[in-house]
Design a protein around this motif. Sequence first.
Motif, PDB file in Angstrom:
ATOM      1  N   GLY A  19       0.839  -1.208   0.000  1.00 38.05           N
ATOM      2  CA  GLY A  19       0.000   0.000   0.000  1.00 38.05           C
ATOM      3  C   GLY A  19       0.863   1.242   0.000  1.00 38.05           C
ATOM      4  O   GLY A  19       0.559   2.230   0.673  1.00 38.05           O
ATOM      5  N   SER A  21       1.623   3.394  -2.412  1.00 36.01           N
ATOM      6  CA  SER A  21       1.462   4.434  -3.433  1.00 36.01           C
ATOM      7  C   SER A  21       0.932   5.741  -2.877  1.00 36.01           C
ATOM      8  O   SER A  21       1.005   6.773  -3.531  1.00 36.01           O
ATOM      9  N   ARG A  22       0.364   5.728  -1.668  1.00 38.59           N
ATOM     10  CA  ARG A  22      -0.133   6.975  -1.081  1.00 38.59           C
ATOM     11  C   ARG A  22      -0.323   6.786   0.430  1.00 38.59           C
ATOM     12  O   ARG A  22      -0.088   5.699   0.964  1.00 38.59           O
ATOM     13  N   ILE A  24      -0.343   6.523   4.367  1.00 39.45           N
ATOM     14  CA  ILE A  24       0.612   6.070   5.389  1.00 39.45           C
ATOM     15  C   ILE A  24       1.724   5.216   4.772  1.00 39.45           C
ATOM     16  O   ILE A  24       2.901   5.338   5.144  1.00 39.45           O
ATOM     17  N   ASP A  71      -2.178  -6.809  -6.186  1.00 44.36           N
ATOM     18  CA  ASP A  71      -3.311  -6.721  -5.270  1.00 44.36           C
ATOM     19  C   ASP A  71      -3.037  -7.718  -4.144  1.00 44.36           C
ATOM     20  O   ASP A  71      -3.088  -8.936  -4.382  1.00 44.36           O
ATOM     21  N   VAL A  72      -2.765  -7.213  -2.938  1.00 39.97           N
ATOM     22  CA  VAL A  72      -2.379  -8.138  -1.850  1.00 39.97           C
ATOM     23  C   VAL A  72      -3.541  -9.034  -1.417  1.00 39.97           C
ATOM     24  O   VAL A  72      -3.349  -9.996  -0.680  1.00 39.97           O
ATOM     25  N   ASN A  98       0.989  -2.651   5.399  1.00 36.40           N
ATOM     26  CA  ASN A  98       0.204  -1.421   5.556  1.00 36.40           C
ATOM     27  C   ASN A  98      -1.113  -1.439   4.788  1.00 36.40           C
ATOM     28  O   ASN A  98      -2.093  -0.830   5.231  1.00 36.40           O
ATOM     29  N   TYR A 163     -14.159  -4.010  10.359  1.00 29.50           N
ATOM     30  CA  TYR A 163     -12.829  -3.398  10.383  1.00 29.50           C
ATOM     31  C   TYR A 163     -12.183  -3.611  11.749  1.00 29.50           C
ATOM     32  O   TYR A 163     -11.025  -4.034  11.854  1.00 29.50           O
ATOM     33  N   LYS A 167      -8.790  -5.815  12.424  1.00 28.35           N
ATOM     34  CA  LYS A 167      -7.573  -5.203  12.973  1.00 28.35           C
ATOM     35  C   LYS A 167      -7.195  -5.867  14.299  1.00 28.35           C
ATOM     36  O   LYS A 167      -6.010  -6.030  14.605  1.00 28.35           O
ATOM     37  N   ILE A 196      -5.917   9.671  10.930  1.00 21.18           N
ATOM     38  CA  ILE A 196      -4.754  10.204  10.226  1.00 21.18           C
ATOM     39  C   ILE A 196      -5.254  10.800   8.914  1.00 21.18           C
ATOM     40  O   ILE A 196      -6.134  10.222   8.266  1.00 21.18           O
ATOM     41  N   THR A 198      -5.509  11.137   5.443  1.00 17.64           N
ATOM     42  CA  THR A 198      -5.154  10.494   4.168  1.00 17.64           C
ATOM     43  C   THR A 198      -6.396  10.513   3.278  1.00 17.64           C
ATOM     44  O   THR A 198      -7.469  10.953   3.716  1.00 17.64           O
ATOM     45  N   ARG A 200      -8.304   8.158   2.460  1.00 22.05           N
ATOM     46  CA  ARG A 200      -9.434   7.357   2.941  1.00 22.05           C
ATOM     47  C   ARG A 200     -10.210   8.045   4.066  1.00 22.05           C
ATOM     48  O   ARG A 200     -11.338   7.668   4.359  1.00 22.05           O
TER      49      ARG A 200
HETATM   50  P1  NAD Z   1      -5.025   5.078   1.765  1.00 24.49           P
HETATM   51  O1  NAD Z   1      -6.312   4.653   1.157  1.00 24.49           O
HETATM   52  O2  NAD Z   1      -4.632   6.516   1.721  1.00 24.49           O
HETATM   53  O3  NAD Z   1      -3.849   4.223   1.123  1.00 24.49           O
HETATM   54  C1  NAD Z   1      -3.994   2.839   1.061  1.00 24.49           C
HETATM   55  C2  NAD Z   1      -2.867   2.247   0.261  1.00 24.49           C
HETATM   56  O4  NAD Z   1      -3.077   0.829   0.258  1.00 24.49           O
HETATM   57  C3  NAD Z   1      -2.872   2.696  -1.178  1.00 24.49           C
HETATM   58  O5  NAD Z   1      -1.542   2.717  -1.634  1.00 24.49           O
HETATM   59  C4  NAD Z   1      -3.626   1.567  -1.871  1.00 24.49           C
HETATM   60  O6  NAD Z   1      -3.253   1.421  -3.223  1.00 24.49           O
HETATM   61  C5  NAD Z   1      -3.146   0.382  -1.069  1.00 24.49           C
HETATM   62  N1  NAD Z   1      -4.048  -0.756  -1.132  1.00 24.49           N
HETATM   63  C6  NAD Z   1      -5.328  -0.838  -0.698  1.00 24.49           C
HETATM   64  N2  NAD Z   1      -5.817  -2.061  -0.961  1.00 24.49           N
HETATM   65  C7  NAD Z   1      -4.811  -2.742  -1.577  1.00 24.49           C
HETATM   66  C8  NAD Z   1      -4.696  -4.043  -2.099  1.00 24.49           C
HETATM   67  N3  NAD Z   1      -5.733  -4.901  -2.087  1.00 24.49           N
HETATM   68  N4  NAD Z   1      -3.525  -4.424  -2.648  1.00 24.49           N
HETATM   69  C9  NAD Z   1      -2.471  -3.574  -2.698  1.00 24.49           C
HETATM   70  N5  NAD Z   1      -2.514  -2.327  -2.212  1.00 24.49           N
HETATM   71  C10 NAD Z   1      -3.679  -1.923  -1.677  1.00 24.49           C
HETATM   72  O7  NAD Z   1      -5.074   4.511   3.227  1.00 24.49           O
HETATM   73  P2  NAD Z   1      -4.302   4.958   4.568  1.00 24.49           P
HETATM   74  O8  NAD Z   1      -5.198   5.848   5.327  1.00 24.49           O
HETATM   75  O9  NAD Z   1      -2.917   5.385   4.245  1.00 24.49           O
HETATM   76  O10 NAD Z   1      -4.299   3.562   5.348  1.00 24.49           O
HETATM   77  C11 NAD Z   1      -3.181   2.712   5.372  1.00 24.49           C
HETATM   78  C12 NAD Z   1      -3.333   1.727   6.494  1.00 24.49           C
HETATM   79  O11 NAD Z   1      -3.490   2.433   7.727  1.00 24.49           O
HETATM   80  C13 NAD Z   1      -4.549   0.807   6.369  1.00 24.49           C
HETATM   81  O12 NAD Z   1      -4.201  -0.484   6.820  1.00 24.49           O
HETATM   82  C14 NAD Z   1      -5.545   1.436   7.319  1.00 24.49           C
HETATM   83  O13 NAD Z   1      -6.467   0.484   7.810  1.00 24.49           O
HETATM   84  C15 NAD Z   1      -4.626   1.938   8.416  1.00 24.49           C
HETATM   85  N6  NAD Z   1      -5.187   3.003   9.241  1.00 24.49           N
HETATM   86  C16 NAD Z   1      -5.469   4.221   8.696  1.00 24.49           C
HETATM   87  C17 NAD Z   1      -5.993   5.208   9.532  1.00 24.49           C
HETATM   88  C18 NAD Z   1      -6.333   6.578   9.009  1.00 24.49           C
HETATM   89  O14 NAD Z   1      -6.962   7.345   9.761  1.00 24.49           O
HETATM   90  N7  NAD Z   1      -5.969   6.936   7.809  1.00 24.49           N
HETATM   91  C19 NAD Z   1      -6.233   4.950  10.893  1.00 24.49           C
HETATM   92  C20 NAD Z   1      -5.925   3.695  11.392  1.00 24.49           C
HETATM   93  C21 NAD Z   1      -5.387   2.739  10.561  1.00 24.49           C
END
Ligand code: NAD
Length: 260
Positions: A19, A21-22, A24, A71-72, A98, A163, A167, A196, A198, A200
């Motif tokens: 994950g 590409s963008r 976290i 795609d993981v 991630n 979710y 987790k 955080i 981002t 999403r």
């Molecule tokens: P995001 O949507 O900004 O980025 C997600 C990244 O994961 C992208 O690069 C996307 O291409 C990749 N991705 C998603 N599904 C995929 C798949 N099937 N195969 C390959 N790549 C895939 O999300 P984020 O907010 O950066 O979240 C990253 C992680 O942090 C996630 O596990 C999320 O659950 C966790 N998280 C986020 C927050 C928050 O507030 N943003 C809070 C707690 C936990």
Amino acid sequence: MNALPSRWRLDGQTCLVTGASRGIGLACARELAGLGAQPLLVARDETQLQTVCDELREDFPACDARVFAADVNDPEDRLAIFDWIADLDVPLSLLVNNAGGNIQKATLEYEPGDLEAVFRLNSVSAFDLCRLAHPRLAQHGHAAIVNVGSVSGLTHVRTGIAYGMSKAALHQMTRNLACEWAEDGIRVNAVTPWYIRTRRTDQALSDPDYLDEVLERTPMARIGEPEEVAAAVTFLCLPAASYITGQLLAVDGGFLHYGF
Ligand code: NAD
């Protein structure tokens, strides 16, 4: 000369980040590269990944970032990631699980298959990637895995039950693997972020009333930044964290301790 001791550096280490590409994941790749690691970046969008790779190479001239579109969620793609690493012939020492996602509904509104889909992405894919990475990490001898969990796996938040459950499974996997793989020289930890900023979370946080509610429940009264999660992930990867395993490190502005 004021160089950091080597325990605060990751020179010579290779890190697989899913994950990347963008959000976290991207922030993790940048932080790890900044401390000398060579990032292997996986996400689904090849064009976006290549852009990230070019930026990393420009910002960190010593960084030899590589990308692989996968795609993981797909077991075949997970195998393909490790075929790619075998072809690269690099000694993998770090894995950051991630990639994650959600289907957010009230409990009674879930359709058949929704719960399984969220578990497949947030828990099963990370479980499988850990197992696939194990031989290479064990070969390194001082390896680390960091899983990106969530406060929602520790307490009720409004993300929906699937979710939170997925987790929580990731967190317990972290503790179990830490114990099982310590003898293989693999530390396993997780970070548990609260909100955080981002892509999403953009939509939810763009509602001013909702944002106010979130801030009221956050002692530091602000939303976290991806770089703040990346810093915690990177710390857990460092030799400086060499006696830390099985831990969940909250990156939450105090949220989890804020009772009434
Ligand atoms: P995001 O949507 O900004 O980025 C997600 C990244 O994961 C992208 O690069 C996307 O291409 C990749 N991705 C998603 N599904 C995929 C798949 N099937 N195969 C390959 N790549 C895939 O999300 P984020 O907010 O950066 O979240 C990253 C992680 O942090 C996630 O596990 C999320 O659950 C966790 N998280 C986020 C927050 C928050 O507030 N943003 C809070 C707690 C936990």
